[in-house]
Design a protein around this motif. Structure first.
Motif, PDB file in Angstrom:
ATOM      1  N   THR A  47       0.833  -1.205   0.000  1.00  0.00           N
ATOM      2  CA  THR A  47       0.000   0.000   0.000  1.00  0.00           C
ATOM      3  C   THR A  47       0.875   1.265   0.000  1.00  0.00           C
ATOM      4  O   THR A  47       1.790   1.386   0.810  1.00  0.00           O
ATOM      5  N   ASP A 304      -3.807  -4.777  -3.128  1.00  0.00           N
ATOM      6  CA  ASP A 304      -2.528  -4.635  -2.422  1.00  0.00           C
ATOM      7  C   ASP A 304      -2.057  -5.998  -1.920  1.00  0.00           C
ATOM      8  O   ASP A 304      -2.844  -6.937  -1.793  1.00  0.00           O
ATOM      9  N   SER A 360      -7.056  -1.017  -1.701  1.00  0.00           N
ATOM     10  CA  SER A 360      -5.690  -1.082  -1.206  1.00  0.00           C
ATOM     11  C   SER A 360      -5.773  -1.107   0.321  1.00  0.00           C
ATOM     12  O   SER A 360      -6.852  -0.923   0.895  1.00  0.00           O
TER      13      SER A 360
END
Ligand SMILES: [Zn+2]
Length: 598
Positions: A47, A304, A360
């Motif tokens: 991230t 992510d 994410s």
């Protein structure tokens, strides 16, 4: 096989006017998406990293190719959120007895520590720092003979190692350093120093703070000190830490801690690194929206992953440390499923808009999807249903799990009808509070399900690579997802059911106390945010509701979920207790009477 294929085609032509060569194409498309996302070039998609930004660019290009548009009112497909990217010690130190310990090898603040400084504080050794609550029915109290008010407490990591099985089973439940910090705080301590004892395994090095444990502070200064420093401190005070540990390790409930008879200065300082991450969200507008209530159906997957292991919970062995975690199954597979399902739905008639969301910050605590719902980029009340895809690339023996069907009574029927042409051997499970993004939606009262093909040996390891994905079945997961979403897009909105799952205490055999609260696990605030309350449960009867922030439960101050779990341990069936909470900036207190869990 053929039967299944023909049936799929027949239903698909009716629903989505798919071209005949679809099955082959979609498996190849799935492979293309996964291979791009799980390439070393993206560096594990941590991230806020450049690799994640590259993944986002790819997803936006895919959304544009599908004819998707940004959400109404959004600037574009990228929807930003803030997160704690890392946490570092910023110069914590300890001084006294004409010594000054300020090296990173000597002392570092724990991730949940408050920043602070005390000087001239007395130091007390509290052994393993464990006092099981009454409900555990085990007489052991590290604090029985100690007064730690306004003092610094030294605590051993873990629990008595040579105690009998029964003792270890109970005490291990309360060995989490967060519990220990909480307990020390309730005893009035100013700070805790945690050390791996001389007789414990490992090298006794200082623990560096880890981002996964960051978040709101625990209301107490907390630091890790090296075994060498702790031993030195005890020696300077005329005590022997190893001998004391030996006595405690027998599990003898009468082995007690003691006042070290010295004073220390303690300063704890953390640097929390706040950064920006991006969800990628677009929608396929309905050609002729029926003007239905809840005009959106939502498919989502997190894009992510763990980077080189520094984001979230890497399970890499020592020999793989620092390697790229490509996350082909977790969760390039889910992203591919959403893109494939999106392609099918883009070609289909629909009365609801179809939203495709890529999250994410999932691996660092479901941050992105929570932020999305909290920020109101799309109000939860407008979403008819949410389908999550996380780890859907490792189907074996035609098996697929769909979790969270307890979030609406409609799901089972919708899924079973949709699966008829696809033909997976399905396992449906009820509980919608899952360690993935669907939980954020469930807490926002959106009926939510999660597709999952099961865990495996490569889970959260650098070996979760593209060549291990079952692309044919991944394409079928997408097909099933598209069929379920298509039914939601064109039918009545599933009705939300608040499913009865709640935090269980950590006591012997699990707590039997039922309070009917549904905590929001991912909230980054002080207190316990209620995602909801169970209908007809004690919390609802007491007048609590979703959005309330519990700050005190039965006399126990609640700073976070750990405090709350601890407080639950002390609650007794049928005995009213006071709950103080914040709602709309006001602080209120109600009386809640726990019941027996059925
Ligand atoms: Zn994961």
């Amino acid at each position: 096989m053929r039967f299944r294929g023909l049936m799929a085609l027949a239903v698909l032509t009716a629903l989505v006017a798919a071209p005949a060569a679809l099955a082959q194409d979609t498996a190849e498309d799935a492979r293309r998406h996964v291979e791009f996302l799980a390439d070393d070039a993206l560096g594990g998609r941590g991230t806020g990293t450049e690799g994640a930004a590259e993944a986002a660019r790819y997803l936006i290009a895919q959304l544009e190719a599908l004819g998707a548009r940004p959400l109404p009112g959004a600037d574009g497909f990228r929807i930003p959120f803030e997160f704690t990217a890392g946490v570092r010690d910023a110069g914590s130190r300890m001084a006294g007895l004409r010594h000054n310990w300020d090296e990173a090898e000597s002392i570092q603040a724990l991730a949940f520590s408050e920043d602070g400084e005390v000087s001239g504080a007395q130091v007390v050794f509290a052994g393993y720092g464990i006092t099981p609550p009454e409900s555990a029915d085990y007489p052991y109290d590290s604090y029985a003979t100690l007064d730690v008010t306004d003092k610094i407490v030294v605590i051993l990591e873990g629990y008595p190692q040579d105690a009998d099985d029964d003792a270890r089973r109970v005490l291990s439940n309360f060995a989490d350093v967060r519990f220990k910090a909480f307990l020390a705080r309730t005893k009035g301590a100013l700070g805790i120093l945690v050390v791996s004892g001389p007789l414990s395994q490992g090298d006794g090095a200082v623990r560096a703070p880890r981002a996964g444990m960051a978040g709101a502070g625990a209301g107490i200064m907390a630091a890790s000190v090296s075994r060498a420093v702790a031993s030195q401190l005890f020696e300077l005070a005329g005590h022997d830490l190893a001998a004391s540990q030996a006595e405690l390790d027998t599990g003898n409930p009468h082995a007690a801690g003691y006042d070290l008879g010295v004073e220390l200065t303690l300063e704890t300082k953390l640097n929390r690194d706040r950064r920006e991450g991006y969800n990628v969200v677009g929608h396929l507008p309905a050609a002729a929206p029926a003007g239905a209530a809840k005009p959106y159906v939502f498919l989502g997957a997190h894009y992510d992953h763990l980077g080189h292991g520094e984001f979230g919970g890497s399970l890499a062995g020592a020999s793989q440390a620092g390697e790229i975690h490509n996350g082909a199954d977790d969760n390039a597979s889910g992203v591919a499923a959403v893109l494939l399902a999106g392609a099918r739905l883009a070609a289909a008639e629909r009365q609801r808009h179809v939203v495709l969301g890529f999250w994410s910050g999932e691996e660092i605590g479901i941050v992105g999807s929570n932020a999305f719902l909290t920020d109101g980029a799309l109000p939860a009340r407008e979403i008819a249903g949410y389908l999550n895809f996380d780890m859907v690339g490792r189907s074996r023996d035609n098996k697929l799990s769909i979790q969270g069907v307890g979030s609406s009574e409609s799901w089972r029927g919708l899924i079973e009808r949709s699966n008829f042409p696809v033909g997976f051997d399905l396992t449906l499970t009820e509980d919608p509070n899952l360690p993935t993004d669907s939980t954020a939606f469930n807490l926002a009262e959106v009926p939510s399900i999660a597709f999952f093909t099961g865990s495996h040996v490569d889970y959260h390891k650098p070996t979760d690579d593209a060549e291990s994905i079952n692309y044919d079945d991944l394409a079928r997961v997408a097909e099933l997802g598209a069929l379920v979403a298509g039914r939601v897009a064109n039918g009545d909105a599933p009705e939300f059911v608040a499913f009865q799952s709640e935090v269980r205490g950590a006591g012997r055999g699990g707590s039997q106390v039922f309070t009917g609260t549904i905590p929001d696990y991912a909230a980054d605030i002080t207190g316990l945010l209620l995602g909801g309350v169970i209908e007809g449960g004690p919390a609802e009867e007491a007048g609590l509701q979703g959005g309330d922030v519990i700050v005190n439960f039965g006399g126990v101050e609640v700073g976070d979920i750990y405090d709350y779990m601890f407080a639950l341990e002390s609650a007794k069936i049928g005995e009213p207790l006071e709950v103080t909470f914040e709602r709309d900036g006001e602080t209120m207190t109600v009386t809640l009477t726990p019941r027996a869990r059925e």
